[in-house]
Design a protein around this motif. Structure first.
Motif, short mmCIF file in Angstrom:
data_model
loop_
_atom_site.label_atom_id
_atom_site.label_comp_id
_atom_site.label_asym_id
_atom_site.label_seq_id
_atom_site.Cartn_x
_atom_site.Cartn_y
_atom_site.Cartn_z
N GLN A 231 0.85 -1.19 0.00
CA GLN A 231 0.00 0.00 0.00
C GLN A 231 0.89 1.24 0.00
O GLN A 231 1.58 1.54 0.96
CB GLN A 231 -0.89 -0.03 1.24
N LEU A 232 0.84 1.98 -1.09
CA LEU A 232 1.67 3.17 -1.22
C LEU A 232 0.98 4.41 -0.66
O LEU A 232 1.65 5.36 -0.23
CB LEU A 232 2.02 3.41 -2.69
N GLY A 233 -0.33 4.45 -0.69
CA GLY A 233 -1.06 5.60 -0.18
C GLY A 233 -2.51 5.26 0.06
O GLY A 233 -3.07 4.38 -0.59
N THR A 234 -3.13 5.95 1.01
CA THR A 234 -4.53 5.74 1.33
C THR A 234 -5.14 7.05 1.79
O THR A 234 -4.42 8.04 1.99
CB THR A 234 -4.70 4.65 2.42
N THR A 235 -6.44 7.08 1.97
CA THR A 235 -7.09 8.29 2.44
C THR A 235 -6.96 8.39 3.96
O THR A 235 -7.09 7.38 4.66
CB THR A 235 -8.57 8.33 2.02
N ILE A 236 -6.69 9.58 4.45
CA ILE A 236 -6.57 9.76 5.89
C ILE A 236 -7.88 10.27 6.51
O ILE A 236 -7.98 10.35 7.73
CB ILE A 236 -5.42 10.72 6.24
N ASP A 237 -8.85 10.62 5.65
CA ASP A 237 -10.16 11.02 6.17
C ASP A 237 -11.25 10.61 5.18
O ASP A 237 -11.72 9.48 5.21
CB ASP A 237 -10.22 12.51 6.50
N ASP A 238 -11.64 11.51 4.29
CA ASP A 238 -12.71 11.20 3.33
C ASP A 238 -12.14 10.86 1.96
O ASP A 238 -11.16 11.46 1.51
CB ASP A 238 -13.66 12.40 3.18
N ALA A 239 -12.77 9.89 1.30
CA ALA A 239 -12.36 9.50 -0.05
C ALA A 239 -12.94 10.47 -1.07
O ALA A 239 -13.87 11.23 -0.80
CB ALA A 239 -12.83 8.08 -0.34
N ILE A 240 -12.41 10.41 -2.29
CA ILE A 240 -12.85 11.33 -3.34
C ILE A 240 -14.32 11.13 -3.69
O ILE A 240 -15.04 12.09 -3.95
CB ILE A 240 -11.95 11.20 -4.59
N GLY A 241 -14.78 9.89 -3.68
CA GLY A 241 -16.19 9.65 -3.99
C GLY A 241 -17.12 10.27 -2.97
O GLY A 241 -18.19 10.80 -3.31
N GLU A 242 -16.72 10.24 -1.70
CA GLU A 242 -17.49 10.89 -0.65
C GLU A 242 -17.55 12.39 -0.88
O GLU A 242 -18.60 13.03 -0.69
CB GLU A 242 -16.86 10.57 0.71
N ALA A 243 -16.42 12.98 -1.29
CA ALA A 243 -16.37 14.42 -1.56
C ALA A 243 -17.28 14.79 -2.74
O ALA A 243 -17.98 15.82 -2.70
CB ALA A 243 -14.94 14.86 -1.84
N TYR A 244 -17.27 13.97 -3.78
CA TYR A 244 -18.18 14.20 -4.91
C TYR A 244 -19.65 14.15 -4.45
O TYR A 244 -20.45 15.00 -4.81
CB TYR A 244 -17.94 13.15 -5.99
N ASP A 245 -19.98 13.12 -3.68
CA ASP A 245 -21.37 12.94 -3.26
C ASP A 245 -21.86 14.08 -2.38
O ASP A 245 -22.95 14.62 -2.58
CB ASP A 245 -21.53 11.61 -2.52
N LYS A 246 -21.03 14.46 -1.38
CA LYS A 246 -21.44 15.54 -0.48
C LYS A 246 -21.55 16.86 -1.25
O LYS A 246 -22.50 17.63 -1.04
CB LYS A 246 -20.42 15.67 0.66
N SER A 247 -20.59 17.14 -2.10
CA SER A 247 -20.64 18.39 -2.87
C SER A 247 -21.87 18.43 -3.77
O SER A 247 -22.53 19.47 -3.90
CB SER A 247 -19.37 18.54 -3.71
N ALA A 248 -22.19 17.31 -4.39
CA ALA A 248 -23.38 17.24 -5.26
C ALA A 248 -24.64 17.51 -4.46
O ALA A 248 -25.54 18.23 -4.92
CB ALA A 248 -23.45 15.89 -5.94
N ARG A 249 -24.73 16.93 -3.27
CA ARG A 249 -25.91 17.14 -2.44
C ARG A 249 -26.02 18.59 -2.00
O ARG A 249 -27.10 19.18 -2.02
CB ARG A 249 -25.88 16.20 -1.23
N TRP A 250 -24.89 19.19 -1.59
CA TRP A 250 -24.91 20.59 -1.18
C TRP A 250 -25.27 21.53 -2.32
O TRP A 250 -25.80 22.61 -2.09
CB TRP A 250 -23.54 20.98 -0.60
N LEU A 251 -24.96 21.11 -3.55
CA LEU A 251 -25.29 21.94 -4.71
C LEU A 251 -26.72 21.72 -5.20
O LEU A 251 -27.13 22.31 -6.20
CB LEU A 251 -24.30 21.65 -5.85
#
Length: 474
Positions: A234-254
């Motif tokens: 494993q070279l890298g991982t998310t330390i909090d929210d994943a990109i898909g979560e960011a897309y979903d939350k931003s879409a809902r807020w918009l």
């Protein structure tokens, strides 16, 4: 993390060699040589039984698969003749598929929970579990019917055992064990993220190990060096929210229509916006690693919406004025540019690290639900080309959670002799399964540490027994 690492496996054979061995029905290396811990706690406990603790079922090589007491022992089929049922219920889609050993997809069925997602603004675990339970029987039966097969035609059953939501995972595992018990079939427990990576080997038959993989979805950002089957760094991982979560939350807020999925809705809106209209900060530029963080970018999006006084809660975008709609499109486009730029920067560093470890790498595999995004693919293809690599992405239908990727990963491990015996004929139907929602895919790598040590320890085994053994040692 050490508690989650599973016993070291013998090196898997090549595809051609595996098929040849299967034809000859040559015995595979027995798992007794893997030297598991002396005492394994029982990983299945009946809610109605107080029977003493006993070891879990033994793992056996492919050529010695045992049938249940009510069935006749099965001969090991040739690779092409393998028929694997794959079941996936890790999150919000109920999926099943039947795949032949040579990669032919005989059926693929997915029951979406899009209406639930729109109603609750995301995944509600208890609601998702109930939705899985309502449709799992029909989904699996349709997969068999579409493939024109019955359970007795199958070679084995593969099922997602983690990571994911434990309530949802349990539905799929319970169904898989029902099918396996009814027809005396071996079971292959599959790591969800490994399946996202390996399904590319079904799509591109030239894709061989080692390769670099980026797995991006609603719950995961993961950069892995796939050294061989079951062996990952494993070279890298998310330390909090994943990109898909960011897309979903931003879409809902918009105020977007979440029934088509937050990611696709935001990507569509971003096409009409100015990607430089809002000056969002790129996350983690001061950190010289390959990890991801999207929590801060989410906060920036929310503040941008508030600063423009957009009433997205009360006015969906379908009812917004032209000016309002353009403001939302600009935020969407600016978010997408920075979100993907963060991916690009981490992937570039990961490519450099991976080539130091394995100079022979030729492929950059991108999979997971967010890999369906055309803008993401275009930008990451540029990273691949700049480094002399070939980008490999499954088609969109195989990027999102699906049964095909589970069945195919089950085939890969089954051929290598990694599976669990059929459930006992007297196994109670009310078994409770101790699942592990968090299951690392390989050991974390940091620049400068011993590469040999990373490759030696960073292994994952897909069996239910091994997965739950790690959970009990936690």
């Amino acid at each position: 993390m050490a508690a989650a690492l599973l016993p070291t496996l013998s090196p898997p054979v090549s595809r051609a060699a595996a098929a040849f061995l299967l034809l000859l029905r040559a015995p595979a290396k027995p798992f007794s040589s893997l030297r598991p811990p002396q005492t394994l706690r029982r990983f299945l406990t009946s809610t109605s039984s107080s029977s003493p603790v006993t070891p879990p079922p033994a793992l056996r090589p492919l050529s010695t698969v045992a049938a249940s007491s009510s069935t006749t022992a099965r001969a090991a089929p040739a690779r092409r003749d393998l028929l694997m049922l794959g079941i996936e219920t890790s999150c919000d889609d109920t999926a099943a598929a039947v795949v032949r050993g040579d990669g032919e997809i005989l059926s693929q069925v997915v029951s979406s929970q899009a209406d639930l997602l729109a109603r609750y603004g995301g995944v509600a675990p208890k609601m998702a579990e109930e939705a899985h339970a309502l449709v799992i029987d029909q989904v699996v039966q349709k997969a068999l019917d579409d493939a024109k097969l019955s359970g007795s035609d199958l070679s084995a059953v593969a099922v997602t055992v983690g990571p994911g939501l434990s309530l949802c995972l349990r539905v799929g595992v319970h169904k898989a064990r029902q099918v396996a018990k009814s027809f005396g079939l071996p079971i292959v427990g599959v790591h969800h993220m490994e399946a996202h990576a390996l399904v590319s080997r079904l799509v591109n038959k030239d894709l061989d190990f080692p390769f670099l993989g980026l797995l991006i979805s609603g719950g995961h950002n993961l950069l892995v060096l796939a050294h061989s089957l079951g062996q990952y760094v494993q070279l890298g991982t998310t330390i909090d929210d994943a990109i898909g979560e960011a897309y979903d939350k931003s879409a809902r807020w918009l105020g977007l229509d979440m029934r088509k999925g937050g990611g696709p809705a935001l990507e569509e809106l971003a096409l009409h916006g100015d990607p430089n209209a809002v000056n969002f900060r790129v996350p983690m530029r001061q950190h010289k690693d390959c990890n991801f963080s999207y929590a801060g970018l989410k906060t920036q999006v929310r503040l941008a919406i508030e600063s423009k006084n957009l009433c997205t809660d009360d006015i969906p975008i379908s009812s917004a004025s032209e000016e309002d709609r353009q403001s939302r499109a600009n935020i969407a486009a600016s978010f997408q540019r920075v979100a993907v730029l963060h991916l690009e920067e981490r992937c570039q560093r990961a490519v450099e690290w991976a080539l130091k470890i394995e100079p022979s790498i030729e492929y950059f595999v991108v999979s997971g639900g967010v890999a369906s995004n055309k803008y993401v693919r275009t930008r990451l293809n540029q990273i691949a080309e700049n480094n002399g690599l070939q980008l490999v992405c499954p088609p969109p239908s195989l990027c999102t959670d699906n049964g095909v990727m589970i069945a195919w990963t089950g085939i890969e491990h089954f051929v290598a002799g990694r599976f669990e015996d059929p459930p006992a004929a007297n196994e109670p139907d009310d078994m409770q399964y101790e699942l592990r929602p968090r299951w690392p895919l390989g050991e974390e790598y940091s620049e400068g540490r011993s590469v040999a040590r990373s490759l030696k320890t960073a292994r994952v085994h897909p069996s239910l027994t091994s997965m739950i053994q790690g959970s009990l040692q936690k």
